[in-house]
Scaffold this active site. Structure first.
Site, PDB file in Angstrom:
ATOM      1  N   LEU A   1       0.851  -1.054   0.077  1.00 49.94           N
ATOM      2  CA  LEU A   1      -0.433   0.022   0.171  1.00 49.94           C
ATOM      3  C   LEU A   1       0.879   1.116   0.296  1.00 49.94           C
ATOM      4  CD1 LEU A   1      -3.342   1.583   0.338  1.00 49.94           C
ATOM      5  CD2 LEU A   1      -2.219   1.361   3.113  1.00 49.94           C
TER       6      LEU A   1
ATOM      7  N   GLU B   1       1.535   0.035  10.110  1.00 48.87           N
ATOM      8  CA  GLU B   1       0.312  -0.165  10.420  1.00 48.87           C
ATOM      9  C   GLU B   1      -0.754   0.573  10.548  1.00 48.87           C
ATOM     10  OE1 GLU B   1      -0.830  -5.172   9.975  1.00 48.87           O
ATOM     11  OE2 GLU B   1       0.098  -4.785   9.653  1.00 48.87           O
TER      12      GLU B   1
ATOM     13  N   THR C   1       0.224   4.757  11.859  1.00 45.05           N
ATOM     14  CA  THR C   1       0.924   5.118  13.239  1.00 45.05           C
ATOM     15  C   THR C   1      -0.367   6.046  14.533  1.00 45.05           C
ATOM     16  OG1 THR C   1       0.243   7.675  12.415  1.00 45.05           O
ATOM     17  CG2 THR C   1       2.811   6.769  11.509  1.00 45.05           C
TER      18      THR C   1
HETATM   19  N1  CAA Z   1     -13.736  -1.075   6.127  1.00 46.15           N
HETATM   20  C1  CAA Z   1     -13.653  -1.230   5.031  1.00 46.15           C
HETATM   21  N2  CAA Z   1     -13.769   0.319   4.581  1.00 46.15           N
HETATM   22  C2  CAA Z   1     -13.255   1.074   5.250  1.00 46.15           C
HETATM   23  C3  CAA Z   1     -12.473   1.335   5.902  1.00 46.15           C
HETATM   24  C4  CAA Z   1     -12.508  -0.216   6.884  1.00 46.15           C
HETATM   25  N3  CAA Z   1     -11.239  -0.245   8.239  1.00 46.15           N
HETATM   26  N4  CAA Z   1     -12.211   2.795   6.498  1.00 46.15           N
HETATM   27  C5  CAA Z   1     -12.526   2.892   5.467  1.00 46.15           C
HETATM   28  N5  CAA Z   1     -13.212   2.774   4.157  1.00 46.15           N
HETATM   29  C6  CAA Z   1     -13.842   2.926   3.563  1.00 46.15           C
HETATM   30  C7  CAA Z   1     -14.461   4.310   3.225  1.00 46.15           C
HETATM   31  O1  CAA Z   1     -16.299   3.904   3.709  1.00 46.15           O
HETATM   32  C8  CAA Z   1     -14.482   4.455   2.411  1.00 46.15           C
HETATM   33  O2  CAA Z   1     -15.534   4.253   0.800  1.00 46.15           O
HETATM   34  P1  CAA Z   1     -16.635   5.048   0.191  1.00 46.15           P
HETATM   35  O3  CAA Z   1     -16.342   6.028   0.179  1.00 46.15           O
HETATM   36  O4  CAA Z   1     -16.864   4.259  -0.665  1.00 46.15           O
HETATM   37  O5  CAA Z   1     -17.569   5.316   2.126  1.00 46.15           O
HETATM   38  C9  CAA Z   1     -12.560   4.429   2.034  1.00 46.15           C
HETATM   39  O6  CAA Z   1     -12.972   3.264   2.407  1.00 46.15           O
HETATM   40  C10 CAA Z   1     -12.239   5.902   1.692  1.00 46.15           C
HETATM   41  O7  CAA Z   1     -12.110   5.427   3.456  1.00 46.15           O
HETATM   42  P2  CAA Z   1     -11.810   7.078   3.995  1.00 46.15           P
HETATM   43  O8  CAA Z   1     -12.474   8.678   3.188  1.00 46.15           O
HETATM   44  O9  CAA Z   1     -12.121   7.328   5.265  1.00 46.15           O
HETATM   45  O10 CAA Z   1     -10.782   7.250   3.733  1.00 46.15           O
HETATM   46  P3  CAA Z   1      -8.959   8.449   4.265  1.00 46.15           P
HETATM   47  O11 CAA Z   1      -8.584   9.116   2.897  1.00 46.15           O
HETATM   48  O12 CAA Z   1     -10.141   9.498   4.839  1.00 46.15           O
HETATM   49  O13 CAA Z   1      -8.072   7.660   4.661  1.00 46.15           O
HETATM   50  C11 CAA Z   1      -7.161   7.292   6.929  1.00 46.15           C
HETATM   51  C12 CAA Z   1      -7.929   8.073   6.489  1.00 46.15           C
HETATM   52  C13 CAA Z   1      -8.324   6.500   8.148  1.00 46.15           C
HETATM   53  C14 CAA Z   1      -5.876   7.766   7.520  1.00 46.15           C
HETATM   54  C15 CAA Z   1      -6.157   6.295   6.093  1.00 46.15           C
HETATM   55  O14 CAA Z   1      -5.642   6.862   5.731  1.00 46.15           O
HETATM   56  C16 CAA Z   1      -5.554   5.566   6.857  1.00 46.15           C
HETATM   57  O15 CAA Z   1      -5.482   4.016   7.935  1.00 46.15           O
HETATM   58  N6  CAA Z   1      -4.067   5.425   6.323  1.00 46.15           N
HETATM   59  C17 CAA Z   1      -2.630   5.083   7.729  1.00 46.15           C
HETATM   60  C18 CAA Z   1      -2.427   4.000   6.163  1.00 46.15           C
HETATM   61  C19 CAA Z   1      -1.194   2.608   6.966  1.00 46.15           C
HETATM   62  O16 CAA Z   1      -2.103   2.229   8.406  1.00 46.15           O
HETATM   63  N7  CAA Z   1      -0.547   2.481   6.607  1.00 46.15           N
HETATM   64  C20 CAA Z   1       0.197   1.325   6.685  1.00 46.15           C
HETATM   65  C21 CAA Z   1       0.456   0.224   5.623  1.00 46.15           C
HETATM   66  S1  CAA Z   1       1.082  -1.115   6.044  1.00 46.15           S
HETATM   67  C22 CAA Z   1       2.306  -1.712   6.556  1.00 46.15           C
HETATM   68  O17 CAA Z   1       2.694  -0.973   7.388  1.00 46.15           O
HETATM   69  C23 CAA Z   1       3.325  -2.471   5.740  1.00 46.15           C
HETATM   70  C24 CAA Z   1       3.656  -3.644   6.497  1.00 46.15           C
HETATM   71  O18 CAA Z   1       4.185  -4.802   5.310  1.00 46.15           O
HETATM   72  C25 CAA Z   1       3.476  -4.278   7.548  1.00 46.15           C
END
Ligand code: CAA
Length: 386
Positions: free
Chosen positions: A125, A363, A365
Site C-alpha cells: 500500500l 500499519e 502510526t
Molecule cells: N473497512 C472497510 N472500508 C473502509 C475502512 C475500513 N476499515 N475504512 C475506510 N473504508 C472505506 C470508506 O468507507 C471509504 O469508502 P466510501 O467512500 O465508499 O465510503 C473509503 O474506504 C475511503 O475511506 P476514508 O475516506 O475514511 O479514507 P481516508 O483517505 O480519509 O483514510 C486514514 C484516512 C484513516 C488516515 C487512512 O488513510 C489510513 O488508515 N492511513 C494509514 C495507512 C496505513 O496504515 N498504512 C500502513 C501500511 S501497511 C504497513 O505498514 C507495511 C507492512 O508490511 C506491515
C-alpha cells in the site's frame, strides 16, 4: 464482553509458546544481529497452521477464531517479534483480503497455499509519497484487454523478498481520486516486478523490508480483488485485521519486557538487597502488570467484536494504539530496571525496546489510530443523537 477461554485457546497458547521456546528462542538474538530472515521457522509454523489461522478448513486454513490469533501472536512475539510481524502480515494483510473479497477461483489459487504455509503473503500500500495518507496512491494499472499493466513503486513491504503473493493497491482511474483505486493479486514471478535491496532497520531486523518496483507488470483482470474502485476499502479493511495482529505482536513484546525484568530483579543485588525488594522496582512491576493486562483485554475485545461479524475498525485501532504504546513504555521500564546492562546486547531488553518502536509506526502510526478512533466515535455520537 463474554470472554471464556476454550480448550482450543489453551492448546493454541501451549503450541505457540512451546514452538517459541524450543525453536525460536536460541537464535532470536543472532537473527536480529545479522538480519537473517527466519524462513525455516515460518515454514514450520505454516505446517502447524499458523499462516491461515482464521481461514476456513475448506481453503486449507485452521478455521480458528480471532482470540486464537491474538494468543498466537503474543506468544510468538514474546520470543521473536520479527516472526510475529511476518505471521501477522501473511494472515491479515494477504490471506484476509482474499478471504473477504476474493472469488472462489482466487481463494483456491492463492488463499489455499497461503493458508497451508506453502506460500507467503505481503501487502503493498505504502508509496514514497503515500504513507499515512493512504489515499495519495500513484501506482497505476491501465487496462489492456484481459490484463492490467501496472507501473509504480511501493515502499516498506514486509517479507518483500520472500513473499510469493502480493496484495497491491493501484489506481485504475486517477480522475476519480480515492474511488479510482483497485486491489490486485500479483505473483512474485510476474515479469517486471523488481524487488529492491533491503532496508536497514532499528528493530524487527530479522524480518525483511523492501521497496518494490512495478515496471509494466501484466496482471490478469481475474486477479482483481472486488470491483474497480474498491482498492482503498480492501486495503483499509485488511488493515483492521492487521492492526489486531500488530497489537498482538506489541503485547508479546510488553509481556517479554515484564518477564525479563522480573527475572533480573531476582538476580541483581544493589545496596545489599535484590532489586525485587526495592519498592521503586515493585511499583514499576505493578504498573507494568496492570497496563499489560488492560492492553490484553482491549485486544481480546476487538477480537470478539470482529468474530461477532460487526465492524471493528475503532476497536482494532484502540487495541493497536494501546498495545503498541504499552510495549514501548514497558520496554523502556525494562531497560531502566536492567540499568547499564540493559543498554547492551548482552540482555534482550534493548531488542524489545528497538522492536517495540515500530509497532507505534507501521500499519498506521499512533496518530493515525487516534484519527480513526475519533472519527468513529464522532460518527457513533452523531448517529445516536440524530
Ligand atoms: N473497512 C472497510 N472500508 C473502509 C475502512 C475500513 N476499515 N475504512 C475506510 N473504508 C472505506 C470508506 O468507507 C471509504 O469508502 P466510501 O467512500 O465508499 O465510503 C473509503 O474506504 C475511503 O475511506 P476514508 O475516506 O475514511 O479514507 P481516508 O483517505 O480519509 O483514510 C486514514 C484516512 C484513516 C488516515 C487512512 O488513510 C489510513 O488508515 N492511513 C494509514 C495507512 C496505513 O496504515 N498504512 C500502513 C501500511 S501497511 C504497513 O505498514 C507495511 C507492512 O508490511 C506491515
Amino acid at each position: 464482553m463474554d470472554l471464556k477461554f476454550t480448550e482450543e485457546h489453551d492448546l493454541i497458547r501451549k503450541t505457540a509458546r512451546d514452538f517459541a521456546r524450543e525453536e525460536l528462542a536460541s537464535g532470536a538474538a543472532d537473527r536480529d544481529k545479522n538480519a537473517v530472515y527466519p524462513i525455516e521457522y515460518i515454514k514450520k509454523l505454516g505446517e502447524l497452521g499458523f499462516c491461515g489461522m482464521f481461514v476456513p478448513e475448506k481453503y486449507g486454513g485452521a478455521g480458528l477464531d480471532s482470540i486464537s490469533y491474538c494468543i498466537a501472536l503474543e506468544e510468538l512475539s514474546k520470543v521473536d517479534a520479527s516472526v510475529g510481524v511476518i505471521i501477522s502480515v501473511t494472515n491479515s494483510l494477504a490471506g484476509y483480503p482474499i478471504l473477504t473479497f476474493g472469488t472462489e477461483e482466487q481463494k483456491h489459487k492463492y488463499l489455499k497455499p497461503l493458508a497451508q504455509g506453502k506460500t507467503l503473503g505481503a501487502f503493498c500500500l505504502t508509496e514514497p509519497g503515500a504513507g499515512s495518507d493512504a489515499a495519495a496512491q500513484t501506482t497505476t494499472a491501465v487496462r489492456d484487454g484481459d490484463y492490467y499493466v501496472v507501473n509504480g513503486a511501493k515502499h516498506f513491504v514486509t517479507s518483500g523478498s520472500h513473499a510469493d503473493t502480493f496484495i497491491v493497491t493501484v489506481m485504475t482511474d486517477r480522475s476519480k481520486g480515492v474511488k479510482g483505486s483497485s486491489s490486485l493479486i500479483i505473483e512474485k514471478g510476474f515479469p517486471g516486478l523488481k524487488v529492491q535491496p533491503p532496508e536497514h532497520k532499528l528493530g524487527i531486523r530479522s524480518s525483511d523490508t523492501h521497496a518494490l518496483v512495478f515496471d509494466g507488470v501484466r496482471v490478469p483482470v481475474a486477479n482483481r480483488l472486488g470491483n474497480e474502485g474498491d482498492g482503498l476499502k480492501v486495503a483499509l479493511s485488511a488493515l483492521d485485521s492487521g492492526r489486531m495482529g500488530i497489537a498482538g505482536q506489541a503485547l508479546g513484546i510488553a509481556q517479554a519486557a515484564l518477564e525479563a525484568s522480573l527475572l533480573y530483579a531476582h538476580q541483581r543485588k544493589q545496596f545489599g538487597q535484590f532489586l525485587k525488594d526495592f519498592q521503586a522496582t515493585q511499583f514499576k512491576f505493578a504498573d507494568m502488570e496492570t497496563r499489560i493486562q488492560a492492553a490484553r483485554l482491549l485486544l481480546y475485545h476487538s477480537a470478539l467484536k470482529k468474530d461477532s461479524g460487526q465492524r471493528y475498525t475503532k476497536e482494532g485501532a484502540m487495541a493497536k494504539l494501546f498495545c503498541s504504546e504499552t510495549a514501548m513504555w514497558a520496554a523502556n521500564h525494562a531497560v531502566q530496571i536492567y540499568g547499564g546492562y540493559g543498554f547492551t546486547t548482552e540482555y534482550p531488553v534493548e531488542r524489545y525496546m528497538r522492536d517495540a518502536k515500530i509497532t507505534e509506526i507501521y500499519e498506521g502510526t499512533s496518530e493515525i489510530q487516534r484519527i480513526v478512533i475519533a472519527a468513529n466515535l464522532l460518527s457513533e455520537w452523531a448517529k445516536a443523537h440524530g
